[in-house]
Design an enzyme around this catalytic site. Structure first.
Site, PDB file in Angstrom:
ATOM      1  N   GLU A  80      17.010   0.318   0.262  1.00 21.13           N
ATOM      2  CA  GLU A  80      17.883   0.425  -0.928  1.00 21.13           C
ATOM      3  C   GLU A  80      18.595  -0.900  -1.216  1.00 21.13           C
ATOM      4  OE1 GLU A  80      20.116   4.118  -0.466  1.00 21.13           O
ATOM      5  OE2 GLU A  80      18.523   5.342  -1.038  1.00 21.13           O
ATOM      6  N   GLU A  91      12.187   8.630   0.437  1.00 22.44           N
ATOM      7  CA  GLU A  91      13.451   9.351   0.673  1.00 22.44           C
ATOM      8  C   GLU A  91      13.490  10.457  -0.471  1.00 22.44           C
ATOM      9  OE1 GLU A  91      17.677   7.723   1.449  1.00 22.44           O
ATOM     10  OE2 GLU A  91      16.537   6.419   2.604  1.00 22.44           O
TER      11      GLU A  91
HETATM   12  O1  AHR Z   1      19.517   9.679   3.608  1.00 19.63           O
HETATM   13  C1  AHR Z   1      20.694   9.566   3.528  1.00 19.63           C
HETATM   14  C2  AHR Z   1      21.022   7.927   3.180  1.00 19.63           C
HETATM   15  O2  AHR Z   1      20.391   8.049   1.633  1.00 19.63           O
HETATM   16  C3  AHR Z   1      20.280   7.057   3.465  1.00 19.63           C
HETATM   17  O3  AHR Z   1      20.764   6.391   4.501  1.00 19.63           O
HETATM   18  C4  AHR Z   1      20.214   5.819   2.344  1.00 19.63           C
HETATM   19  O4  AHR Z   1      18.986   5.323   2.437  1.00 19.63           O
HETATM   20  C5  AHR Z   1      20.008   6.987   1.117  1.00 19.63           C
HETATM   21  O5  AHR Z   1      21.297   6.363   0.130  1.00 19.63           O
END
Ligand code: AHR
Length: 503
Positions: free
Chosen positions: A173, A292
């Site tokens: 990210e 994610e």
């Molecule tokens: O999954 C929780 C968090 O969400 C992770 O660490 C991050 O990559 C995202 O913002």
């Protein structure tokens, strides 16, 4: 009464279902590792300190590759801290989650846990506070057989054979202002390209994921992907997408339509990647690693959970421990449908996360482990979705939502496994009040029979499984299903997710 019609035909294949679509994510965050997968004093712990009850549930969930060790955590992580004799490993501040990292579980321990659960390691390198050299060091440590300083160090640390890690994330990210070492698309694109080239010089077989946007709602979304890929297109294999959804302001209708946002997200990133491909005159296609995705009550985290204070750095605090409802699980199952619908371009995906932290599996220290509502759609989809994903030519009534405009009341996808000649159909009914009568044309399957039909629904759409009531919500056999003259008829309750298995 809602009605919908689908047609199943193996000729309408979208793309192969890559087993990596059923990946997950373990971050050093809250109680995901410590008091989650690892609890040496737990009655079920094995000789390595891992909870065997959790190992059993992870296996049942059917998780392929697991992304590790973060997440935001990785952007401050020094991998060298996590290897070597445990009593010499440093305790470090984890700035991302305002916690203390003891490094009791590191690369070797996590690698042996993965062998126990039968999953592949997908490793992220730190491109936030570190750079190309440290990424190369880590790759040498994990993937070179012997004869160099770092490969010999790995052997001395107890692992003679290399880890042989294939999938690597180039940071995490990097578009997010919250990220340690957050960069502009231009700066990140350059470092990602440089690091990818160097990693391939060391091991040409690695598969590399460059960071896309941390949400389709980031102000830089679209342009971020274009600029990053302009720098790194020829050096990487995948671009990442991240998306979390939550019910906001009591607007269940919009929340239930979250997967239409995911559809749009995937299609926009594909269009942007293909644009860069055209500009570059490239013959290579970049696919998506949706590494994610989940339902996450992020607003609650920001308001309630956040840890602060110069002298307050707890170890394994309770963070992001969302308890999921039936409605959450229906949205979650629908997100899996969206991933499958785009199987031609989504080659890998990671449910964030696996244990305790926005997770399908919860644990209590010294106590039981239990399944959240979201466990069920994941486990059944990963079990049944094999072969090729099929476009089901869905015709369904629509409803209007505050956030996404008019969306269909039903969403669905199918998979066809040519080897076993079985078909799976996954469906959601987004109506809050009406049952849905769905007709599925299966004439092309030549005499399909119903092997099973399982539905997740409840009169209370906010029902959850908790420590006190771990089995409150589960799957139920859908008895309405019938086949006649090449047509399957099935009734879906309001706010429900269903998996239908045909032979
Ligand atoms: O999954 C929780 C968090 O969400 C992770 O660490 C991050 O990559 C995202 O913002």
């Amino acid at each position: 009464m809602v009605s919908a019609r689908l047609t199943i035909d193996p000729q309408f294949a979208v793309g192969p279902v890559n087993p990596r679509l059923f990946g997950s994510f373990v971050e050093h965050l809250g109680r995901c590792v410590y008091d989650g997968i690892y609890e040496p004093d737990h009655p079920s712990a094995d000789a390595d300190g891992f909870r065997t009850d959790v190992i059993g549930l992870v296996k049942e969930l059917g998780v392929s590759a697991i992304r590790y060790p973060g997440g935001n955590f990785v952007s401050g992580f020094r991998w060298e801290d996590s290897v070597g004799p445990k009593d010499q490993r440093p305790r470090r501040l984890d700035l991302a989650w305002h916690s203390t990292e003891t490094n009791e579980v590191g690369l070797h321990e996590f690698g042996s846990w993965l062998e126990k659960v039968g999953s592949e390691l997908m490793l992220a390198v730190n491109l936030g506070t570190r750079g190309t050299l440290e990424a190369l060091d880590l790759l040498e440590y994990t993937n070179i057989s012997s004869g160099t300083e770092l490969s010999e160090r790995r052997a001395a640390n107890g692992r003679k054979e290399p880890f042989g890690i294939k999938m690597w994330c180039l940071g995490n990210e990097m578009d997010g202002p919250w990220q340690l070492g957050h960069r502009s698309a231009d700066d990140y694109g350059k470092i990602a390209s440089q690091t990818a080239k160097a990693m391939r010089q060391l091991d040409p077989s690695v598969e590399l994921v460059v960071c896309g946007s941390s949400s389709a709602h980031m102000p830089t979304f679209g342009e971020w992907e274009r600029v990053v890929l302009t720098h790194a297109y020829e050096d990487v294999d995948y671009i990442s997408c991240h998306a979390y959804y939550e019910e906001k302001n009591g607007d269940l209708g919009s929340f239930l339509a979250s997967a239409s946002d995911m559809d749009h997200f995937i299609e926009s990133v594909v269009a942007t990647a293909d644009h860069v491909k055209a500009v570059n005159g490239s013959s290579k296609t970049i696919n998506i690693s949706f590494d994610e995705w989940n339902v996450w009550y992020l607003e609650r985290f920001q308001q309630v959970d956040k840890i602060e204070g110069i002298d307050n750095w707890p170890t394994a605090p309770r963070l992001l421990e969302d308890a999921y409802s039936v409605a959450d699980a229906v949205v979650f199952g629908n997100l899996l449908i969206s991933l499958l619908k785009h199987a031609d371009r989504v080659a890998s995906a990671s449910l964030a996360q696996l244990v305790n932290v926005i997770a399908p599996i919860m644990t209590e220290p010294g106590g039981p482990a239990w399944k959240q509502t979201t466990f069920f759609p994941f486990a059944l989809t990963s079990k049944l979705a094999k072969g090729a994903a099929l476009d089901v030519k869905l015709e369904a009534d629509g409803y209007s939502t505050e956030v996404y405009g008019t969306v269909p009341l039903i969403d669905a996808v199918a998979t066809f496994d040519a080897e076993t000649r079985t078909t799976a159909v996954f469906l959601v009914n987004r109506s809050q009040t009406e049952e849905a009568n769905v007709t599925i044309d299966v004439t092309s399957l030549n005499g399909a029979i119903v092997l099973d039909a399982q539905t997740l629904s409840d009169v209370d759409v906010y029902a959850k499984n908790t420590l006190d009531h771990p089995d409150r919500v589960g799957l139920n056999r859908n008895k309405s299903v019938a086949v006649r003259d090449g047509l399957v008829a099935i009734t879906l309750p309001p706010v429900s997710w269903t998996a239908l298995h045909l032979g």
